[in-house]
Design a protein around this motif. Structure first.
Motif, mmCIF file in Angstrom:
data_model
loop_
_atom_site.group_PDB
_atom_site.id
_atom_site.type_symbol
_atom_site.label_atom_id
_atom_site.label_comp_id
_atom_site.label_asym_id
_atom_site.label_seq_id
_atom_site.Cartn_x
_atom_site.Cartn_y
_atom_site.Cartn_z
ATOM 1 N N THR A 293 0.937 -1.130 0.027
ATOM 2 C CA THR A 293 0.000 0.072 0.086
ATOM 3 C C THR A 293 0.833 1.280 0.118
ATOM 4 O OG1 THR A 293 -1.661 -1.159 1.219
ATOM 5 C CG2 THR A 293 -1.815 1.353 1.135
ATOM 6 N N PRO A 294 0.725 2.084 -0.887
ATOM 7 C CA PRO A 294 1.395 3.551 -0.784
ATOM 8 C C PRO A 294 1.232 4.348 0.397
ATOM 9 C CG PRO A 294 0.332 3.237 -2.996
ATOM 10 C CD PRO A 294 -0.313 2.208 -2.000
ATOM 11 N N TYR A 295 1.918 5.218 0.484
ATOM 12 C CA TYR A 295 1.964 6.033 1.673
ATOM 13 C C TYR A 295 1.044 7.116 1.378
ATOM 14 C CZ TYR A 295 3.183 9.565 5.372
ATOM 15 O OH TYR A 295 3.137 10.458 6.245
ATOM 16 N N TYR A 296 -0.084 7.216 2.237
ATOM 17 C CA TYR A 296 -1.434 7.919 2.163
ATOM 18 C C TYR A 296 -1.236 9.536 2.301
ATOM 19 C CZ TYR A 296 -6.010 9.653 2.472
ATOM 20 O OH TYR A 296 -7.112 10.407 2.265
ATOM 21 N N ILE A 297 -1.588 10.372 1.383
ATOM 22 C CA ILE A 297 -1.605 11.910 1.628
ATOM 23 C C ILE A 297 -3.021 12.131 0.892
ATOM 24 C CG2 ILE A 297 -0.899 13.918 0.857
ATOM 25 C CD1 ILE A 297 2.216 12.754 1.380
ATOM 26 N N PRO A 298 -3.795 12.817 1.690
ATOM 27 C CA PRO A 298 -5.080 13.131 1.049
ATOM 28 C C PRO A 298 -4.755 14.048 -0.435
ATOM 29 C CG PRO A 298 -5.103 13.680 3.313
ATOM 30 C CD PRO A 298 -3.747 13.191 2.874
ATOM 31 N N SER A 299 -5.646 13.508 -1.697
ATOM 32 C CA SER A 299 -5.370 14.241 -2.849
ATOM 33 C C SER A 299 -6.029 15.613 -2.638
ATOM 34 C CB SER A 299 -6.006 13.386 -3.782
ATOM 35 O OG SER A 299 -7.464 13.362 -3.534
ATOM 36 N N GLY A 300 -5.448 16.352 -3.568
ATOM 37 C CA GLY A 300 -5.860 17.984 -3.487
ATOM 38 C C GLY A 300 -5.053 18.829 -2.305
ATOM 39 N N SER A 301 -4.365 18.101 -1.386
ATOM 40 C CA SER A 301 -3.994 18.930 -0.264
ATOM 41 C C SER A 301 -2.565 19.128 -0.407
ATOM 42 C CB SER A 301 -4.318 18.253 1.031
ATOM 43 O OG SER A 301 -3.514 16.902 0.978
ATOM 44 N N VAL A 302 -2.020 20.079 0.083
ATOM 45 C CA VAL A 302 -0.561 20.444 -0.019
ATOM 46 C C VAL A 302 -0.114 19.773 1.233
ATOM 47 C CG1 VAL A 302 1.102 22.259 0.081
ATOM 48 C CG2 VAL A 302 -0.867 22.834 -1.033
ATOM 49 N N PRO A 303 1.036 18.833 1.040
ATOM 50 C CA PRO A 303 1.682 18.148 2.225
ATOM 51 C C PRO A 303 2.579 19.130 2.948
ATOM 52 C CG PRO A 303 2.763 17.856 0.274
ATOM 53 C CD PRO A 303 1.646 18.586 -0.420
ATOM 54 N N SER A 304 2.609 18.781 4.065
ATOM 55 C CA SER A 304 3.543 19.388 4.878
ATOM 56 C C SER A 304 4.996 18.859 4.814
ATOM 57 C CB SER A 304 3.006 19.270 6.397
ATOM 58 O OG SER A 304 3.005 17.987 6.583
ATOM 59 N N LEU A 305 5.752 19.846 5.481
ATOM 60 C CA LEU A 305 7.298 19.369 5.622
ATOM 61 C C LEU A 305 7.289 17.813 6.279
ATOM 62 C CD1 LEU A 305 8.972 22.605 5.964
ATOM 63 C CD2 LEU A 305 8.893 21.421 3.921
ATOM 64 N N LYS A 306 6.484 17.685 7.316
ATOM 65 C CA LYS A 306 6.492 16.367 7.943
ATOM 66 C C LYS A 306 6.202 15.264 7.166
ATOM 67 C CE LYS A 306 4.959 14.221 12.406
ATOM 68 N NZ LYS A 306 4.137 14.413 13.392
ATOM 69 N N GLN A 307 4.994 15.562 6.532
ATOM 70 C CA GLN A 307 4.480 14.509 5.553
ATOM 71 C C GLN A 307 5.289 14.151 4.339
ATOM 72 O OE1 GLN A 307 0.836 16.349 4.567
ATOM 73 N NE2 GLN A 307 -0.420 15.133 5.805
ATOM 74 N N LEU A 308 6.226 15.399 3.835
ATOM 75 C CA LEU A 308 6.985 14.890 2.684
ATOM 76 C C LEU A 308 8.276 14.002 3.336
ATOM 77 C CD1 LEU A 308 7.087 18.307 0.993
ATOM 78 C CD2 LEU A 308 6.278 16.141 0.139
ATOM 79 N N GLU A 309 8.706 14.385 4.576
ATOM 80 C CA GLU A 309 9.875 13.769 5.067
ATOM 81 C C GLU A 309 9.334 12.229 5.272
ATOM 82 O OE1 GLU A 309 13.768 13.583 6.008
ATOM 83 O OE2 GLU A 309 12.711 15.186 5.312
ATOM 84 N N GLU A 310 8.219 11.916 5.957
ATOM 85 C CA GLU A 310 7.729 10.623 6.271
ATOM 86 C C GLU A 310 7.578 9.833 4.924
ATOM 87 O OE1 GLU A 310 4.010 11.096 8.120
ATOM 88 O OE2 GLU A 310 5.114 11.539 10.198
ATOM 89 N N LEU A 311 7.078 10.672 3.769
ATOM 90 C CA LEU A 311 7.038 9.915 2.445
ATOM 91 C C LEU A 311 8.473 9.414 2.163
ATOM 92 C CD1 LEU A 311 5.448 8.808 0.181
ATOM 93 C CD2 LEU A 311 5.735 11.216 -0.887
ATOM 94 N N LYS A 312 9.555 10.198 2.260
ATOM 95 C CA LYS A 312 10.864 10.120 1.764
ATOM 96 C C LYS A 312 11.266 8.623 2.664
ATOM 97 C CE LYS A 312 12.214 14.710 0.303
ATOM 98 N NZ LYS A 312 13.127 15.642 0.745
ATOM 99 N N GLU A 313 10.872 8.391 3.926
ATOM 100 C CA GLU A 313 11.537 7.739 4.641
ATOM 101 C C GLU A 313 10.733 6.319 4.505
ATOM 102 O OE1 GLU A 313 13.750 7.329 7.144
ATOM 103 O OE2 GLU A 313 14.419 9.240 6.719
ATOM 104 N N HIS A 314 9.485 6.468 4.142
ATOM 105 C CA HIS A 314 8.684 5.401 3.542
ATOM 106 C C HIS A 314 9.174 4.676 1.985
ATOM 107 C CE1 HIS A 314 4.890 2.952 2.579
ATOM 108 N NE2 HIS A 314 5.237 3.485 1.320
#
Length: 485
Positions: A85-106
């Protein structure tokens, strides 16, 4: 001019309101603090400042969205290969820096997982392919075909697929082991028949040094040779049975079987050479081999004790040899030290063997027999035989000494009157006779004190005293010898 200034002011206010509204939205999307207005600045400066901030935040939002698209594309590819399962970020929303960092770790974790699974897949694929080559068979289903396929992208690196590959590998290894076991069994039977039929070594080397081929092909070749030897065996039953008996005899000796245990196999003593008898001999060979393999460690330890025991018996025999004192160069001392050392070693080995035999009997559920007796009983009997042998040798030496020894004879005392004759010739004759008696007595009993020569010119009373003294000494000496014996 007033109208124009009023219109510009209204336009600036409206622009400020729009910028503030957009800034509030951007700050919320970017998870930033809300923008504030510096009241000390003019309306024109406020509007320009808000417009710059709006452009900056808009650019930052676009950069995040662009980075998000790139990261999500990588994550989607990895998750597609891993069926995760891909890392979930709500579509249409702007990711926060924390979310981007978590996505990179994922993505990093998924990359490591894919790399690890790919390594496992590559190893399994090589092992499976090698098993197919060694066995000489082809894939039987699609999963086996995909497992040995050269295209790595054609195989999804899911946990289920990896698990399925491991199962295939285990199945192939089990089949391979079964084939190898079958091949070894056929080889053993062929080699036994080679030995029994006395097949020339040149013919044996043709099979033993043959080029390596897949197991299936190897089995076919050895099976063909086995069939040929079985046919040859039927026409040479007597020779084959005699060879089987030689093999049985060898294992009987290795296992230290008693005469009763050997006589229990009645076909060994029969002269009826039939296929049924050959089958019985083959079964006995298998049974005795199994017994030997099961008891090999114990038998090796027993052989060590037997070897030490034989050396000890040799040294014991030398120790009882009367001629051992004639040795020179310290040989007697060396042999005595070695004998004592072997005696201690035997006691130590017996204690160790007793513990091992008890453990072996508890594990196997049967008694460990040596020449038909329990091992410790056998050891006790060996020591008892040695003790009786030493007693027998001691008695033989005592009897031999008694036979070689002669009882002491006291000289005959002559009458006093006959000794008082004045005739010189008579006196000399009596003295010579007395001297002869003394010489015979002393020479016969090997008494050191009696070996002194008595002067014939000694007066007669003195001679009598000397004879009495020496007779007393000899009696004491003989009684002392008898007590010692």
């Amino acid at each position: 001019m007033v109208y124009e200034e009023t219109t510009m002011r209204d336009r600036l206010k409206k622009s400020i309101e729009c910028c503030l509204k957009e800034l509030r939205i951007l700050c919320h999307e970017l998870s930033l603090e809300a923008c504030t207005v510096d009241e000390s600045m003019t309306i024109l400066e406020i509007e320009r400042d808000l417009r710059v901030k709006l452009e900056l935040l808009t650019s930052k939002k676009n950069e995040r969205l662009q980075e998000l698209r790139v990261l999500q594309q990588k994550d989607q590819e990895l998750c597609s290969d891993l069926c995760a399962t891909p890392y979930y970020i709500p579509s249409g929303s702007v990711p926060s820096l924390k979310q981007l960092e978590e996505l990179k770790e994922h993505i990093k974790a998924r990359s490591e997982e894919k790399k690890e699974r790919l390594h496992v897949f590559s190893s399994l694929r090589e092992e499976i392919r090698l098993c197919f080559e060694e066995m000489g068979r082809q894939p039987e289903n699609s999963l086996e075909s995909e497992a040995i396929c050269e295209d790595e992208d054609a195989f999804f690196l899911t946990l289920d697929n990896i698990k399925a590959l491991k199962a295939i590998k285990q199945q192939l290894e089990f089949k391979k082991e079964c084939l190898i076991s079958t091949l070894n069994t056929i080889k053993e039977r062929v080699q036994v028949l080679w030995h029994r039929l006395q097949v020339p070594q040149e013919e044996q080397d043709l099979y033993l040094k043959a080029a390596k081929c897949p197991i299936n092909e190897d089995i076919k070749q050895w099976d063909k040779e086995l069939v040929r030897l079985e046919e040859l065996k039927k026409s040479n039953l007597k020779m084959v049975i005699l060879k089987a008996r030689e093999e049985i005899q060898i294992y009987w000796d290795k296992c230290c079987f008693s005469a009763e245990q050997r006589n229990a196999f009645a076909p060994y003593w029969s002269d009826d050479y039939t296929e049924d008898m050959l089958s019985q001999h083959d079964e006995e060979v298998v049974r005795i081999k199994l017994h030997y393999e099961k008891s090999k460690e114990m038998l090796d330890a027993v052989n060590k004790w037997e070897t030490s025991w034989e050396k000890f018996l040799v040294l014991e025999k030398r120790a009882s040899d009367p001629n051992r004192f004639s040795n020179r160069g310290g040989t007697l001392l060396k042999e005595e030290k070695e004998r004592v050392k072997l005696q201690k070693l035997l006691k130590k080995l017996e204690e160790e063997l007793k513990t091992r035999v008890e453990a072996w009997e508890a594990e196997q559920g049967c008694e460990f027999l040596l020449k038909g007796n329990r091992f410790m009983d056998y050891i006790s009997s060996q020591w008892e035989v040695l003790k009786r042998e030493k007693e027998r040798e001691k008695q033989e030496r005592t009897l031999k000494k008694d036979e070689n020894s002669t009882p002491f004879k006291t000289p005959v005392k002559r009458p006093a009157g006959s000794c008082m004759q004045n005739t010189p010739s008579s006196k000399n004759r009596k003295l010579n006779g007395t001297n002869a008696i003394m010489s015979r007595t002393v020479s016969h009993n090997n008494v050191a004190s009696a070996s002194q020569t008595i002067n014939v010119k000694t007066p007669l009373p003195t001679i009598k005293e000397e004879i009495a003294k020496k007779s007393n000494y000899e009696a004491i000496f003989n009684s002392t010898i008898n007590e010692n014996l």
